[in-house]
Motif scaffolding. Sequence first.
Motif, PDB file in Angstrom:
ATOM      1  N   THR A  68       0.866  -1.183   0.000  1.00  0.00           N
ATOM      2  CA  THR A  68       0.000   0.000   0.000  1.00  0.00           C
ATOM      3  C   THR A  68       0.900   1.228   0.000  1.00  0.00           C
ATOM      4  O   THR A  68       1.706   1.405   0.910  1.00  0.00           O
ATOM      5  CB  THR A  68      -0.915   0.002   1.226  1.00  0.00           C
ATOM      6  N   ILE A  69       0.761   2.028  -1.039  1.00  0.00           N
ATOM      7  CA  ILE A  69       1.611   3.219  -1.177  1.00  0.00           C
ATOM      8  C   ILE A  69       0.765   4.442  -0.895  1.00  0.00           C
ATOM      9  O   ILE A  69      -0.353   4.568  -1.395  1.00  0.00           O
ATOM     10  CB  ILE A  69       2.237   3.299  -2.586  1.00  0.00           C
ATOM     11  N   ARG A  70       1.303   5.319  -0.095  1.00  0.00           N
ATOM     12  CA  ARG A  70       0.573   6.537   0.234  1.00  0.00           C
ATOM     13  C   ARG A  70       1.470   7.746  -0.010  1.00  0.00           C
ATOM     14  O   ARG A  70       2.650   7.720   0.329  1.00  0.00           O
ATOM     15  CB  ARG A  70       0.138   6.482   1.703  1.00  0.00           C
ATOM     16  N   THR A  71       0.899   8.755  -0.605  1.00  0.00           N
ATOM     17  CA  THR A  71       1.674   9.965  -0.856  1.00  0.00           C
ATOM     18  C   THR A  71       0.751  11.175  -0.732  1.00  0.00           C
ATOM     19  O   THR A  71      -0.466  11.010  -0.589  1.00  0.00           O
ATOM     20  CB  THR A  71       2.331   9.911  -2.261  1.00  0.00           C
ATOM     21  N   ALA A  72       1.303  12.353  -0.757  1.00  0.00           N
ATOM     22  CA  ALA A  72       0.492  13.564  -0.630  1.00  0.00           C
ATOM     23  C   ALA A  72       1.066  14.645  -1.530  1.00  0.00           C
ATOM     24  O   ALA A  72       2.267  14.665  -1.809  1.00  0.00           O
ATOM     25  CB  ALA A  72       0.480  14.041   0.812  1.00  0.00           C
ATOM     26  N   PHE A  73       0.199  15.507  -2.015  1.00  0.00           N
ATOM     27  CA  PHE A  73       0.682  16.649  -2.808  1.00  0.00           C
ATOM     28  C   PHE A  73      -0.153  17.871  -2.466  1.00  0.00           C
ATOM     29  O   PHE A  73      -1.289  17.759  -1.990  1.00  0.00           O
ATOM     30  CB  PHE A  73       0.634  16.330  -4.307  1.00  0.00           C
ATOM     31  N   SER A  74       0.429  19.013  -2.714  1.00  0.00           N
ATOM     32  CA  SER A  74      -0.227  20.270  -2.348  1.00  0.00           C
ATOM     33  C   SER A  74      -1.324  20.631  -3.362  1.00  0.00           C
ATOM     34  O   SER A  74      -1.186  20.349  -4.557  1.00  0.00           O
ATOM     35  CB  SER A  74       0.819  21.378  -2.305  1.00  0.00           C
ATOM     36  N   ILE A  75      -2.383  21.250  -2.868  1.00  0.00           N
ATOM     37  CA  ILE A  75      -3.444  21.693  -3.781  1.00  0.00           C
ATOM     38  C   ILE A  75      -3.163  23.096  -4.306  1.00  0.00           C
ATOM     39  O   ILE A  75      -3.881  23.586  -5.180  1.00  0.00           O
ATOM     40  CB  ILE A  75      -4.838  21.667  -3.097  1.00  0.00           C
ATOM     41  N   GLU A  76      -2.141  23.730  -3.786  1.00  0.00           N
ATOM     42  CA  GLU A  76      -1.851  25.103  -4.235  1.00  0.00           C
ATOM     43  C   GLU A  76      -1.501  25.102  -5.723  1.00  0.00           C
ATOM     44  O   GLU A  76      -0.724  24.273  -6.188  1.00  0.00           O
ATOM     45  CB  GLU A  76      -0.700  25.677  -3.418  1.00  0.00           C
ATOM     46  N   GLY A  77      -2.096  26.007  -6.439  1.00  0.00           N
ATOM     47  CA  GLY A  77      -1.865  26.103  -7.883  1.00  0.00           C
ATOM     48  C   GLY A  77      -2.921  25.389  -8.698  1.00  0.00           C
ATOM     49  O   GLY A  77      -3.030  25.610  -9.900  1.00  0.00           O
ATOM     50  N   LEU A  78      -3.699  24.531  -8.060  1.00  0.00           N
ATOM     51  CA  LEU A  78      -4.773  23.842  -8.790  1.00  0.00           C
ATOM     52  C   LEU A  78      -5.979  24.765  -8.904  1.00  0.00           C
ATOM     53  O   LEU A  78      -6.229  25.580  -8.008  1.00  0.00           O
ATOM     54  CB  LEU A  78      -5.189  22.566  -8.043  1.00  0.00           C
ATOM     55  N   PRO A  79      -6.763  24.652  -9.963  1.00  0.00           N
ATOM     56  CA  PRO A  79      -7.962  25.481 -10.066  1.00  0.00           C
ATOM     57  C   PRO A  79      -9.005  25.055  -9.044  1.00  0.00           C
ATOM     58  O   PRO A  79      -9.121  23.862  -8.753  1.00  0.00           O
ATOM     59  CB  PRO A  79      -8.470  25.218 -11.490  1.00  0.00           C
ATOM     60  N   ASP A  80      -9.717  26.036  -8.514  1.00  0.00           N
ATOM     61  CA  ASP A  80     -10.783  25.731  -7.553  1.00  0.00           C
ATOM     62  C   ASP A  80     -12.017  25.298  -8.355  1.00  0.00           C
ATOM     63  O   ASP A  80     -12.627  26.119  -9.053  1.00  0.00           O
ATOM     64  CB  ASP A  80     -11.082  26.995  -6.730  1.00  0.00           C
ATOM     65  N   PRO A  81     -12.386  24.003  -8.298  1.00  0.00           N
ATOM     66  CA  PRO A  81     -13.486  23.524  -9.147  1.00  0.00           C
ATOM     67  C   PRO A  81     -14.824  24.195  -8.835  1.00  0.00           C
ATOM     68  O   PRO A  81     -15.647  24.392  -9.734  1.00  0.00           O
ATOM     69  CB  PRO A  81     -13.544  22.027  -8.836  1.00  0.00           C
ATOM     70  N   TYR A  82     -14.982  24.580  -7.577  1.00  0.00           N
ATOM     71  CA  TYR A  82     -16.249  25.187  -7.178  1.00  0.00           C
ATOM     72  C   TYR A  82     -16.452  26.537  -7.862  1.00  0.00           C
ATOM     73  O   TYR A  82     -17.522  26.814  -8.416  1.00  0.00           O
ATOM     74  CB  TYR A  82     -16.256  25.340  -5.657  1.00  0.00           C
ATOM     75  N   SER A  83     -15.403  27.359  -7.858  1.00  0.00           N
ATOM     76  CA  SER A  83     -15.537  28.659  -8.516  1.00  0.00           C
ATOM     77  C   SER A  83     -15.498  28.517 -10.041  1.00  0.00           C
ATOM     78  O   SER A  83     -16.114  29.315 -10.752  1.00  0.00           O
ATOM     79  CB  SER A  83     -14.472  29.635  -8.023  1.00  0.00           C
ATOM     80  N   LEU A  84     -14.805  27.502 -10.541  1.00  0.00           N
ATOM     81  CA  LEU A  84     -14.766  27.285 -11.995  1.00  0.00           C
ATOM     82  C   LEU A  84     -16.173  27.053 -12.548  1.00  0.00           C
ATOM     83  O   LEU A  84     -16.581  27.658 -13.548  1.00  0.00           O
ATOM     84  CB  LEU A  84     -13.909  26.054 -12.327  1.00  0.00           C
ATOM     85  N   VAL A  85     -16.908  26.160 -11.902  1.00  0.00           N
ATOM     86  CA  VAL A  85     -18.244  25.823 -12.397  1.00  0.00           C
ATOM     87  C   VAL A  85     -19.203  27.002 -12.203  1.00  0.00           C
ATOM     88  O   VAL A  85     -19.984  27.335 -13.095  1.00  0.00           O
ATOM     89  CB  VAL A  85     -18.786  24.559 -11.685  1.00  0.00           C
TER      90      VAL A  85
END
Lengths: 326, 195
Positions: free
Chosen positions: A178-195
Amino acid sequence: MIKKKKAIFFTFIAVAIMAIAILIFTPQADVSLEKDTQSIRAKISAVNGYVDDLQSQYFETVLRALAYDSVLSLALYENSTGSFLGNFDSAFSEVILTGKINGIDIDSVTGKKIMSNNTLADWNKRISGTAKDALNVNTTIIINNVSAFQTTPWNIDAMLDVNLTVTSDVAEWRARKTIRTAFSIEGLPDPYSLVNTKSTSSYANTIKKSTVNFNQWNIGNVRESLRNSTHIYWQDSNAPSFLMRFTNTISSSGCCGIESFVNPNKLTPSDQKESYIDYLFWSHRFKDDCTQLYNVNGLWDEFSFFKLDFDDVAKYNLTQTASKTC
Amino acid sequence: MPIKPAKIKDFRGPENLKNFLGKRGYFFILDAVLATLVIAIGAILISSSYINIPKSTQVGLLSDGLMNFLSGTKIKDFNNQYAGIGGELWNQGMITDSENTLLQQAGQFYAENNLDVADKFIENASIGIIPQQFRYEVWIDGVVIYPKIKTSEHLASRNNTEILLTSKKITFGIMNKTTGELWGPYKAEVFVWQK
């Protein structure tokens, strides 16, 4: 005559015995055995290193990269379709494994080349081919499950459950990992405001973490946050997490709720009877209920019609510059 | 019929002994010469096989050693004016991730098509690792990364060597830490041989 030649027979016998002794006791035999052992040991060591690298680095690196790409693709997919996802988990799993959503190539919908030849299946095939070429081993990777979730507000955790079998001509390795990793959400588009702002092309809102501490909010920091479209985390807030925003699930996240101010200058019309906190604004929590809304007059020189509900006026320390809307 | 006892030659006595030595001596001499030859051949065979073993072992150790050094040493742990932190490539922004191993960094240069930089990088990274009486090459993804320009001596030495050993590893990495854009996986090979 025979007796006279007896000595030469002894000589030949001595020579034959010596030759046999040399053949038997020559170190060549030991060396070749040692060589074989060494070569098997070297091969096992090389494949062992490869299996270790697969488990400790490769899967994690690939999972982190592809989870990021999948989440980005899903956000762009929502932007293209103008609608929220029904189920984030199944959509994420389908995109990261196949590059498709509901059986359709997601890149053909978003118009961006992100998932083409860039799925978990593609990368597993790539490492198997390279390992076959480099180490002459067969690698079988079976993906049992892949998922994404949040345990902290600014990161997405991705988890991959795989069965790994590596077979060489000298040994076989089997593992369930079982591999677990994490990444930052900074820089990703906010889907809520996009829609919600699909019709307003100027409203591009990517995740930008606010650096203001909870006890340092004032009118100046709110103004900066509006200018820079930053996202804010409050402990125990009612805001949805980043992933909940994909499915328009507007409720308290518990661990990871984030919110941002809605910039009235980027809206048409700018003056709306709402609290200008994103998840309250687009869920119309205070729509036309102006008795609970406050004009933040101190910001109207730059952000006209900016309003907040009572709780948020207090939370952002704006009571002195706010007045009741009606 | 009674069996006659075999006649036993009696060599006793000074005359008889002289006769015996005169007739049979050459057998003993021939015997001793042959035995000496056999022992000498045996000794040569044994010693030559012992001489051959360390040659291949040494080359194998060197190829494994260089590969392990490249794949096990991170940029942040590498003190080098060209390739280390604060070095020439670091200051130029060519190296940005100090967590990369030397092999990963070479692989990234290859993925970015910076083959000249990769060549010089490997040259600097491997200084002092391989003794001067040996030559070596570093390949990534089937392409010679070092030495990029092969001299005629280098080629002749490679073609005429008795032992050429290789060490292989798979390398991969991240091109862009923010987006997680990947490169690889590539087959990395180190070839070592004696001049």
